[in-house]
Enzyme design. Structure first.
Site, PDB file in Angstrom:
ATOM      1  N   VAL A   1      -3.523  79.869  26.191  1.00 22.52           N
ATOM      2  CA  VAL A   1      -3.946  78.534  26.577  1.00 22.52           C
ATOM      3  C   VAL A   1      -5.456  78.376  26.513  1.00 22.52           C
ATOM      4  O   VAL A   1      -5.954  77.355  26.002  1.00 22.52           O
ATOM      5  CB  VAL A   1      -3.404  78.175  27.980  1.00 22.52           C
ATOM      6  CG1 VAL A   1      -3.832  79.178  29.037  1.00 22.52           C
ATOM      7  CG2 VAL A   1      -3.827  76.770  28.393  1.00 22.52           C
TER       8      VAL A   1
ATOM      9  N   LYS B   1      -4.277  89.916  17.914  1.00 23.92           N
ATOM     10  CA  LYS B   1      -3.794  91.204  17.424  1.00 23.92           C
ATOM     11  C   LYS B   1      -2.299  91.213  17.163  1.00 23.92           C
ATOM     12  O   LYS B   1      -1.773  92.140  16.555  1.00 23.92           O
ATOM     13  CB  LYS B   1      -4.152  92.311  18.422  1.00 23.92           C
ATOM     14  CG  LYS B   1      -3.489  92.193  19.785  1.00 23.92           C
ATOM     15  CD  LYS B   1      -3.966  93.295  20.711  1.00 23.92           C
ATOM     16  CE  LYS B   1      -3.347  93.182  22.085  1.00 23.92           C
ATOM     17  NZ  LYS B   1      -3.838  94.218  23.016  1.00 23.92           N
TER      18      LYS B   1
ATOM     19  N   THR C   1       0.559  83.589  28.030  1.00 24.74           N
ATOM     20  CA  THR C   1       0.754  82.169  28.319  1.00 24.74           C
ATOM     21  C   THR C   1       2.218  81.765  28.261  1.00 24.74           C
ATOM     22  O   THR C   1       2.726  81.064  29.138  1.00 24.74           O
ATOM     23  CB  THR C   1      -0.068  81.298  27.346  1.00 24.74           C
ATOM     24  OG1 THR C   1      -1.462  81.491  27.608  1.00 24.74           O
ATOM     25  CG2 THR C   1       0.257  79.817  27.510  1.00 24.74           C
TER      26      THR C   1
ATOM     27  N   GLU D   1       4.897  75.956  45.060  1.00 24.29           N
ATOM     28  CA  GLU D   1       4.883  77.415  45.011  1.00 24.29           C
ATOM     29  C   GLU D   1       4.093  77.968  46.191  1.00 24.29           C
ATOM     30  O   GLU D   1       3.492  77.209  46.973  1.00 24.29           O
ATOM     31  CB  GLU D   1       4.286  77.895  43.689  1.00 24.29           C
ATOM     32  CG  GLU D   1       5.122  77.514  42.480  1.00 24.29           C
ATOM     33  CD  GLU D   1       4.628  78.157  41.209  1.00 24.29           C
ATOM     34  OE1 GLU D   1       5.015  79.308  40.945  1.00 24.29           O
ATOM     35  OE2 GLU D   1       3.849  77.521  40.485  1.00 24.29           O
TER      36      GLU D   1
ATOM     37  N   HIS E   1       3.023  90.094  41.520  1.00 27.92           N
ATOM     38  CA  HIS E   1       3.943  88.991  41.786  1.00 27.92           C
ATOM     39  C   HIS E   1       5.047  89.502  42.690  1.00 27.92           C
ATOM     40  O   HIS E   1       5.613  90.578  42.451  1.00 27.92           O
ATOM     41  CB  HIS E   1       4.540  88.447  40.482  1.00 27.92           C
ATOM     42  CG  HIS E   1       5.147  87.092  40.647  1.00 27.92           C
ATOM     43  ND1 HIS E   1       6.342  86.894  41.295  1.00 27.92           N
ATOM     44  CD2 HIS E   1       4.711  85.868  40.274  1.00 27.92           C
ATOM     45  CE1 HIS E   1       6.624  85.602  41.306  1.00 27.92           C
ATOM     46  NE2 HIS E   1       5.649  84.955  40.701  1.00 27.92           N
TER      47      HIS E   1
ATOM     48  N   ARG F   1       0.806  84.884  47.536  1.00 30.39           N
ATOM     49  CA  ARG F   1       1.466  86.002  46.862  1.00 30.39           C
ATOM     50  C   ARG F   1       1.126  87.358  47.459  1.00 30.39           C
ATOM     51  O   ARG F   1       1.998  88.227  47.569  1.00 30.39           O
ATOM     52  CB  ARG F   1       1.092  85.987  45.374  1.00 30.39           C
ATOM     53  CG  ARG F   1       1.769  84.870  44.617  1.00 30.39           C
ATOM     54  CD  ARG F   1       1.355  84.850  43.170  1.00 30.39           C
ATOM     55  NE  ARG F   1       2.150  83.842  42.461  1.00 30.39           N
ATOM     56  CZ  ARG F   1       1.955  83.508  41.192  1.00 30.39           C
ATOM     57  NH1 ARG F   1       0.996  84.108  40.507  1.00 30.39           N
ATOM     58  NH2 ARG F   1       2.706  82.599  40.619  1.00 30.39           N
TER      59      ARG F   1
ATOM     60  N   HIS G   1       0.878  91.653  37.998  1.00 30.96           N
ATOM     61  CA  HIS G   1       1.024  90.310  37.433  1.00 30.96           C
ATOM     62  C   HIS G   1      -0.274  89.735  36.878  1.00 30.96           C
ATOM     63  O   HIS G   1      -0.335  89.376  35.719  1.00 30.96           O
ATOM     64  CB  HIS G   1       1.587  89.385  38.512  1.00 30.96           C
ATOM     65  CG  HIS G   1       1.872  87.990  38.060  1.00 30.96           C
ATOM     66  ND1 HIS G   1       2.725  87.708  37.010  1.00 30.96           N
ATOM     67  CD2 HIS G   1       1.439  86.793  38.524  1.00 30.96           C
ATOM     68  CE1 HIS G   1       2.797  86.399  36.845  1.00 30.96           C
ATOM     69  NE2 HIS G   1       2.017  85.813  37.741  1.00 30.96           N
TER      70      HIS G   1
ATOM     71  N   GLU H   1      -7.842  84.417  31.773  1.00 30.10           N
ATOM     72  CA  GLU H   1      -7.672  85.551  32.680  1.00 30.10           C
ATOM     73  C   GLU H   1      -8.714  86.639  32.469  1.00 30.10           C
ATOM     74  O   GLU H   1      -9.031  87.383  33.403  1.00 30.10           O
ATOM     75  CB  GLU H   1      -6.268  86.144  32.525  1.00 30.10           C
ATOM     76  CG  GLU H   1      -5.911  87.169  33.574  1.00 30.10           C
ATOM     77  CD  GLU H   1      -4.489  87.693  33.465  1.00 30.10           C
ATOM     78  OE1 GLU H   1      -4.119  88.580  34.248  1.00 30.10           O
ATOM     79  OE2 GLU H   1      -3.738  87.203  32.588  1.00 30.10           O
TER      80      GLU H   1
ATOM     81  N   ARG I   1      -5.085  85.051  43.537  1.00 30.69           N
ATOM     82  CA  ARG I   1      -4.910  83.788  42.815  1.00 30.69           C
ATOM     83  C   ARG I   1      -3.838  82.922  43.470  1.00 30.69           C
ATOM     84  O   ARG I   1      -2.747  83.393  43.774  1.00 30.69           O
ATOM     85  CB  ARG I   1      -4.517  84.060  41.363  1.00 30.69           C
ATOM     86  CG  ARG I   1      -4.272  82.793  40.544  1.00 30.69           C
ATOM     87  CD  ARG I   1      -3.989  83.123  39.100  1.00 30.69           C
ATOM     88  NE  ARG I   1      -2.711  83.781  38.908  1.00 30.69           N
ATOM     89  CZ  ARG I   1      -1.579  83.149  38.602  1.00 30.69           C
ATOM     90  NH1 ARG I   1      -1.543  81.844  38.496  1.00 30.69           N
ATOM     91  NH2 ARG I   1      -0.464  83.833  38.407  1.00 30.69           N
TER      92      ARG I   1
END
Length: 530
Positions: free
Chosen positions: A19, A40, A48, A121, A237, A285, A344, A368, A379
């Protein structure tokens, strides 16, 4: 001087096709720049496409929600280390970034009244996460951006791994050295290289990340003289599908399942998040992953269970999760889903300003791989796609603006093949999983560092696997050094020998650079720790 088989020129080389990378590349092309995108693997093979929940953004149509509330939730999740100004700027740019993405063809889910659908979330105080395809938001974002890049005939150099940034005698970037799938070298000459290579989840045996997430861009930036920060904050996660001991990428069970009402149960069928946090199963999280880990240790179980049997029409709402469960012989409409935490998201990365600029002239980073100050110590769910959209666009504008500033003529630049430490990937992953997962202590971190160092041999990477192994070796030592220096527990960095938060450590993030020998050095204030 290393011989190369080919050379090409561009105004900016974008490394990575997720993204952040494709947003930056498309925007740079629209600004009239000659762009080459290097990846690569296949163009859609990065992280993403695996993002499930959605894009966290305030569009102004949810009563009671606001950008200020989103900022407050992000700062709370970041556990005191987010940069408040960065959080406010990036989140405020969210609506315009999503509008540009929709103009490029991305289709988000709609509510019955025609407004964008919403889910919630962990850590969010409102239903502000905008999904696509139920739980396939990342796949839709990737599809739209790849289609836009194809329509624009954006040059895509697939199957080429970035080896090192080329620099002149003053340290200014002059291009990028790459290897193709056969190990043949090439050079892209450009006054700007923009890294959008994702994180380093492959440092661990079990991760939600694809095989491409080996930290190549971060390692490249460190070798070029850039600074990294917050590397100790690796987010796990809480809910990854458990199908037995396994190595590699595991299917994610999006937090949106809990956002719609699913609850976590221990092996006896008891809810264990009640009382742990005011938001219970929807806590941030780091809180949920830590609670699951403690529950597993206390009960001796291999997994906990996520009970979503009360959710209506699970297969329609969460088709990706449903398909993964059914492939494992689990029917989430009738039985709880076995889950465990897995590596994660890297909350830290290359230090940049809010326009993607690093400390190295001509080197930029977004997504990231970058540390903007948005995430801090942990995060907030679904802020990552938003950050990629916003900072990718900002970085493209920064590259264009900087190109208008006269630069001294570049000196002669040697295309050197660096000799770097390489440890076997299995050794690195085992050491990191044992010592640097959820729950760390000084003895374990030191032992892991010694193990990686003892297994490493100095050599020149000659193919993609070698470049990746070199990156993982360097980043293992960097993460271990940062984690060993921060003697407190904060966010997703949990020290069992220092279990309390200590606000002595809140004054600044830990910054890390490489010394003259290429070894990670951690700096905190005026103190230095190697």
């Amino acid at each position: 001087m290393t011989a190369v088989l080919w050379e090409a020129e561009a105004d900016v080389v974008v490394v990575g096709s997720g993204v952040a990378g494709l947003t930056a590349a498309l925007d740079a092309a629209e600004l009239g720049m000659r762009v080459v995108v290097v990846t690569k693997d296949a163009v859609d093979a990065g992280s993403t496409g695996y993002a499930q929940g959605g894009v966290a953004v305030v569009l102004g149509d949810v009563p009671g929600d606001s950008v200020e509330a989103h900022v407050a939730d992000t700062l709370t999740a970041g556990a005191g280390l987010s940069d408040a100004a960065a959080v406010a700027e990036i989140l405020a740019d969210g609506p315009a970034a999503v509008a540009r993405l929709r103009a490029r063809g991305a289709v988000f889910d709609s509510a019955p009244d025609g407004r964008p659908a919403r889910t919630r979330e962990g850590g969010h105080s409102a239903f502000r996460v905008v999904p696509a395809g139920g739980d396939a938001t990342g796949a839709e974002v990737e599809r739209a951006l790849v289609a836009a890049a194809t329509d624009r005939r954006l040059p895509l150099l697939v199957g080429h791994v970035a080896v090192d940034a080329l620099r002149d005698g003053s340290g200014t970037v002059t291009g990028l050295a790459v290897l193709d799938d056969a190990g043949r070298p090439g050079v892209l000459r450009a006054p700007a290289v923009l890294l959008a290579t994702g994180g380093y989840g492959q440092l661990y045996l079990s991760t939600t990340n694809p095989a491409t997430a080996t930290g190549d861009g971060l390692a490249l930036a460190l070798r070029a003289g850039a600074t990294a920060a917050d590397l100790e904050f690796v987010q796990f996660h809480p809910t990854v599908l458990y199908t037995g001991p396994a190595v590699g990428r595991r299917p994610l069970v999006t937090e949106a399942v809990r956002g719609e009402g699913a609850v976590l149960l221990d092996r006896a069928g008891r809810r264990f998040m009640t009382g742990v946090h005011p938001l219970a199963d929807l806590a941030p999280r780091d809180v949920v992953a830590g609670a699951i880990t403690r529950t597993l240790a206390a009960t001796g179980a291999d997994c906990v269970h996520l009970d979503a049997t009360a959710l209506p029409d699970f297969a329609r709402r969460f088709p990706t999760v449903h398909a993964a469960c059914r492939a494992a012989g689990i029917d989430p409409a009738r039985e709880p889903i076995p889950v465990t935490p897995a590596a994660h998201y890297a909350c830290g990365g290359v230090v940049t300003d809010l326009h993607g600029r690093t400390a190295v002239p001509g080197l930029y980073a977004a997504g990231e791989v970058a540390r903007t100050g948005l995430h801090g110590a942990n995060r907030l769910a679904s802020n990552s796609l938003l950050e990629g959209l916003v900072v990718g666009a900002r970085a493209a504008r920064a590259v264009a603006a900087d190109a208008r500033t006269p630069r001294p003529a570049a000196g002669e630049c040697l295309v050197a093949a660096p000799a770097v430490p390489l440890a076997p990937r299995g050794v690195v992953q085992q050491a990191m999983t044992v010592a640097a997962g959820i729950g760390r202590d000084a003895a374990g971190l030191a032992a892991a560092s010694d193990r990686v160092e003892a297994a490493a041999v100095v050599g020149v990477p000659v193919d993609r696997a070698g470049v990746e192994d070199a990156a993982l070796t360097l980043l293992a030592q960097a993460v271990l050094a940062a984690a060993g220096t921060r003697t407190e527990s904060r966010g997703c960095h949990v020290r069992t020998d220092f279990p309390e938060r200590d606000d002595v450590w809140q004054r600044a993030s830990l910054e890390l650079t490489l010394d003259a020998a290429g070894q990670p050095v951690v700096r905190t204030g005026t103190a230095v720790a190697a």
